[in-house]
Design an enzyme around this catalytic site. Structure first.
Site, short mmCIF file in Angstrom:
data_model
loop_
_atom_site.label_atom_id
_atom_site.label_comp_id
_atom_site.label_asym_id
_atom_site.label_seq_id
_atom_site.Cartn_x
_atom_site.Cartn_y
_atom_site.Cartn_z
N LYS A 87 0.87 -1.34 0.07
CA LYS A 87 0.09 -0.07 -0.14
C LYS A 87 0.90 1.41 -0.22
O LYS A 87 1.88 1.43 0.91
CB LYS A 87 -1.04 0.11 1.09
CG LYS A 87 -2.05 0.89 1.24
CD LYS A 87 -3.09 0.51 2.39
CE LYS A 87 -4.29 1.24 2.43
NZ LYS A 87 -4.77 1.39 3.75
O1 LIG Z 1 -6.64 3.61 5.45
C1 LIG Z 1 -7.72 3.69 5.07
C2 LIG Z 1 -8.69 3.77 5.98
O2 LIG Z 1 -9.86 2.99 5.76
C3 LIG Z 1 -9.08 5.16 6.53
O3 LIG Z 1 -10.17 5.31 7.37
P1 LIG Z 1 -10.35 6.39 8.55
O4 LIG Z 1 -10.53 7.66 7.59
O5 LIG Z 1 -11.43 6.00 9.36
O6 LIG Z 1 -9.07 6.60 9.25
#
Ligand SMILES: O=C[C@H](O)COP(=O)(O)O
Length: 222
Positions: A87
């Protein structure tokens, strides 16, 4: 639409995976930090996750800042287990790293996508997945689902799921999951608490209680 679980918590991953509906895992540095894990244990933790659900992709995020470091870290992460996907947060360096990693057969999930141009640039560089964020738009009083919808339309105009799959990310609620499915996202990555909420509906819970109560009457009549 496939369900991924969005957490680095091994117990949550094992539980959700045991339900049989989880087709992938996504993690990020913040989610790893939440587990209390140490820097030195990061790669071993990713191996534990990959081994806990060996037949689905597991996104492990690089924290490198240059293209060369991203490629080196990406190759190292990808070598940890056959189901690890690298990622990378979108930027000029990570686009170049994505192109290079693809040459080595390494799949990249490009994250922190908020706009159509970002998503198309990630696809064009060869990202296997793009992760548009929904909840963080909602956090700043914008409509994350509208943004996701525009990205799905644009990406699907030019790329199919064999090239790049869209992971609706930063999802917070069952309604986010519903909307992501209706507008055609390939995948929803869902935190454990929201995944649990997706299991329930008041009528399902009431129906289950009624079945149990009526079955108890049948058993008592024996
Ligand atoms: O890394 C991706 C996540 O889905 C981000 O989620 P979040 O905005 O709740 O931290």
């Amino acid at each position: 639409m496939k369900f991924f679980i969005d957490t680095a918590d091994l117990d949550q991953i094992k539980t959700a995976y045991s339900w049989g509906c989880v087709a992938g895992v996504t993690t990020n540095p913040s989610l790893y930090a939440k587990t209390g894990g140490k820097l030195a244990d990061f790669e071993a933790h990713m191996v534990k996750i990959a081994e806990a659900c060996p037949d689905v992709p597991v996104s492990a995020e690089s924290t490198a800042t240059t293209t060369e470091e991203m490629v080196a870290e990406g190759l190292r992460l990808a070598a940890l287990a056959p189901n690890i996907v690298v990622k990378l947060p979108i930027c000029a360096e990570s686009l170049a790293a994505t192109k290079e990693l693809k040459k080595h057969g390494v799949d990249v999930n490009m994250t922190l996508i908020f706009t159509v141009p970002q998503a198309l640039m990630a696809c064009s560089a060869g990202a296997r997945y793009v992760s548009p964020f929904v909840g963080r738009f909602d956090d700043i009083a914008e409509d994350g689902i509208d943004q996701l919808s525009a990205i799905v339309t644009a990406v699907k105009n030019y790329y199919g799921p064999e090239h790049t799959e869209i992971i609706a990310a930063s999802l917070r609620t069952p309604n986010h999951v519903t909307q992501a499915a209706l507008l055609g996202a390939d995948i929803a990555t869902v935190p454990f608490a929201a995944m649990e909420k997706c299991l329930h509906h008041p009528l399902t819970d009431a129906g289950l209680a009624a079945f149990e109560a009526d079955w108890a009457k049948v058993s008592a009549a024996e």
